[in-house]
Design a protein around this motif. Structure first.
Motif, PDB file in Angstrom:
ATOM      1  N   ARG A  64      -3.803 -25.325  52.988  1.00 23.51           N
ATOM      2  CA  ARG A  64      -2.761 -24.976  52.014  1.00 23.51           C
ATOM      3  C   ARG A  64      -1.661 -26.033  52.003  1.00 23.51           C
ATOM      4  N   ALA A  65      -1.279 -26.501  53.190  1.00 19.40           N
ATOM      5  CA  ALA A  65      -0.239 -27.529  53.283  1.00 19.40           C
ATOM      6  C   ALA A  65      -0.711 -28.821  52.626  1.00 19.40           C
ATOM      7  N   ARG A  66      -1.950 -29.180  52.873  1.00 27.83           N
ATOM      8  CA  ARG A  66      -2.508 -30.399  52.263  1.00 27.83           C
ATOM      9  C   ARG A  66      -2.583 -30.270  50.747  1.00 27.83           C
ATOM     10  N   LEU A  67      -3.005 -29.108  50.267  1.00 32.26           N
ATOM     11  CA  LEU A  67      -3.079 -28.867  48.830  1.00 32.26           C
ATOM     12  C   LEU A  67      -1.695 -28.970  48.194  1.00 32.26           C
ATOM     13  N   LYS A  68      -0.694 -28.382  48.833  1.00 31.06           N
ATOM     14  CA  LYS A  68       0.668 -28.432  48.312  1.00 31.06           C
ATOM     15  C   LYS A  68       1.164 -29.876  48.246  1.00 31.06           C
ATOM     16  N   GLU A  69       0.889 -30.661  49.277  1.00 37.14           N
ATOM     17  CA  GLU A  69       1.288 -32.068  49.296  1.00 37.14           C
ATOM     18  C   GLU A  69       0.573 -32.856  48.201  1.00 37.14           C
ATOM     19  N   LEU A  70      -0.709 -32.602  48.007  1.00 36.68           N
ATOM     20  CA  LEU A  70      -1.464 -33.306  46.963  1.00 36.68           C
ATOM     21  C   LEU A  70      -0.969 -32.921  45.568  1.00 36.68           C
ATOM     22  N   GLU A  71      -0.636 -31.664  45.372  1.00 41.77           N
ATOM     23  CA  GLU A  71      -0.098 -31.242  44.079  1.00 41.77           C
ATOM     24  C   GLU A  71       1.252 -31.909  43.811  1.00 41.77           C
ATOM     25  N   ARG A  72       2.103 -32.012  44.850  1.00 40.34           N
ATOM     26  CA  ARG A  72       3.387 -32.686  44.704  1.00 40.34           C
ATOM     27  C   ARG A  72       3.188 -34.157  44.341  1.00 40.34           C
ATOM     28  N   ARG A  73       2.257 -34.800  45.040  1.00 38.48           N
ATOM     29  CA  ARG A  73       1.969 -36.219  44.778  1.00 38.48           C
ATOM     30  C   ARG A  73       1.399 -36.412  43.380  1.00 38.48           C
ATOM     31  N   ASN A  74       0.572 -35.481  42.933  1.00 34.02           N
ATOM     32  CA  ASN A  74      -0.012 -35.555  41.600  1.00 34.02           C
ATOM     33  C   ASN A  74       1.084 -35.475  40.533  1.00 34.02           C
ATOM     34  N   ARG A  75       2.039 -34.541  40.693  1.00 27.58           N
ATOM     35  CA  ARG A  75       3.155 -34.435  39.740  1.00 27.58           C
ATOM     36  C   ARG A  75       3.967 -35.725  39.711  1.00 27.58           C
ATOM     37  N   GLU A  76       4.191 -36.294  40.883  1.00 25.54           N
ATOM     38  CA  GLU A  76       4.948 -37.541  40.998  1.00 25.54           C
ATOM     39  C   GLU A  76       4.241 -38.672  40.247  1.00 25.54           C
ATOM     40  N   LEU A  77       2.946 -38.788  40.442  1.00 21.38           N
ATOM     41  CA  LEU A  77       2.177 -39.845  39.769  1.00 21.38           C
ATOM     42  C   LEU A  77       2.109 -39.624  38.266  1.00 21.38           C
ATOM     43  N   GLU A  78       2.025 -38.355  37.832  1.00 27.72           N
ATOM     44  CA  GLU A  78       2.017 -38.070  36.394  1.00 27.72           C
ATOM     45  C   GLU A  78       3.339 -38.503  35.756  1.00 27.72           C
ATOM     46  N   MET A  79       4.454 -38.292  36.447  1.00 35.83           N
ATOM     47  CA  MET A  79       5.756 -38.722  35.925  1.00 35.83           C
ATOM     48  C   MET A  79       5.814 -40.246  35.841  1.00 35.83           C
ATOM     49  N   GLU A  80       5.270 -40.933  36.850  1.00 37.06           N
ATOM     50  CA  GLU A  80       5.266 -42.396  36.834  1.00 37.06           C
ATOM     51  C   GLU A  80       4.430 -42.920  35.678  1.00 37.06           C
ATOM     52  N   VAL A  81       3.280 -42.321  35.445  1.00 34.17           N
ATOM     53  CA  VAL A  81       2.410 -42.751  34.344  1.00 34.17           C
ATOM     54  C   VAL A  81       3.115 -42.542  33.013  1.00 34.17           C
ATOM     55  N   SER A  82       3.762 -41.398  32.865  1.00 34.66           N
ATOM     56  CA  SER A  82       4.487 -41.105  31.634  1.00 34.66           C
ATOM     57  C   SER A  82       5.588 -42.146  31.393  1.00 34.66           C
ATOM     58  N   PHE A  83       6.333 -42.471  32.435  1.00 28.44           N
ATOM     59  CA  PHE A  83       7.392 -43.471  32.327  1.00 28.44           C
ATOM     60  C   PHE A  83       6.814 -44.833  31.945  1.00 28.44           C
ATOM     61  N   LEU A  84       5.721 -45.222  32.598  1.00 25.12           N
ATOM     62  CA  LEU A  84       5.129 -46.535  32.326  1.00 25.12           C
ATOM     63  C   LEU A  84       4.568 -46.617  30.909  1.00 25.12           C
ATOM     64  N   LYS A  85       4.042 -45.514  30.394  1.00 23.24           N
ATOM     65  CA  LYS A  85       3.559 -45.503  29.009  1.00 23.24           C
ATOM     66  C   LYS A  85       4.721 -45.721  28.044  1.00 23.24           C
ATOM     67  N   LYS A  86       5.842 -45.046  28.301  1.00 19.96           N
ATOM     68  CA  LYS A  86       7.019 -45.200  27.445  1.00 19.96           C
ATOM     69  C   LYS A  86       7.554 -46.624  27.520  1.00 19.96           C
ATOM     70  N   ALA A  87       7.594 -47.181  28.729  1.00 21.97           N
ATOM     71  CA  ALA A  87       8.079 -48.548  28.895  1.00 21.97           C
ATOM     72  C   ALA A  87       7.160 -49.540  28.189  1.00 21.97           C
ATOM     73  N   ALA A  88       5.863 -49.334  28.296  1.00 22.70           N
ATOM     74  CA  ALA A  88       4.916 -50.227  27.631  1.00 22.70           C
ATOM     75  C   ALA A  88       5.074 -50.141  26.121  1.00 22.70           C
ATOM     76  N   ALA A  89       5.279 -48.936  25.592  1.00 22.50           N
ATOM     77  CA  ALA A  89       5.474 -48.771  24.152  1.00 22.50           C
ATOM     78  C   ALA A  89       6.770 -49.452  23.707  1.00 22.50           C
ATOM     79  N   TYR A  90       7.814 -49.342  24.505  1.00 24.94           N
ATOM     80  CA  TYR A  90       9.096 -49.963  24.175  1.00 24.94           C
ATOM     81  C   TYR A  90       8.973 -51.484  24.110  1.00 24.94           C
TER      82      TYR A  90
END
Length: 96
Positions: A64-90
């Motif tokens: 459960r602890a590992r799953l929670k950590e992986l879910e947190r990391r996944n959200r973090e990476l999704e935010m980074e991808v979203s930011f990089l897409k916006k920056a690339a479009a800009y």
């Protein structure tokens, strides 16, 4: 009826544990233990089949602890991808 095994259950279990913990192939481990590779492979498969958790089994505390950590990391990476897409479009805009 099958003839009795020449290997004790303890030996089989120890061989399986060595094979599972080792970074070596089952064939290599079997040769080191002076076994037929297919014999050891069969023991490992039987062990894994009997010891795999049920599909609907609850997660253990560590899982459960590992799953929670992986879910947190996944959200973090999704935010980074979203930011990089916006920056690339800009930066891809045509400066007229």
């Amino acid at each position: 009826m099958a003839p009795p095994s020449k290997y004790s259950p303890e030996f089989k279990e120890e061989a399986v544990q060595i094979a599972l913990r080792s970074s070596k192939t089952i064939s290599h481990t079997a040769r080191e233990l002076e076994l037929n590779p297919e014999t050891l492979r069969g023991w490992v498969k039987k062990h894994q089949k009997h010891n795999e958790p049920a599909v609907d089994a609850p997660l253990r505390l560590g899982e459960r602890a590992r799953l929670k950590e992986l879910e947190r990391r996944n959200r973090e990476l999704e935010m980074e991808v979203s930011f990089l897409k916006k920056a690339a479009a800009y930066f891809a805009k045509d400066p007229r």
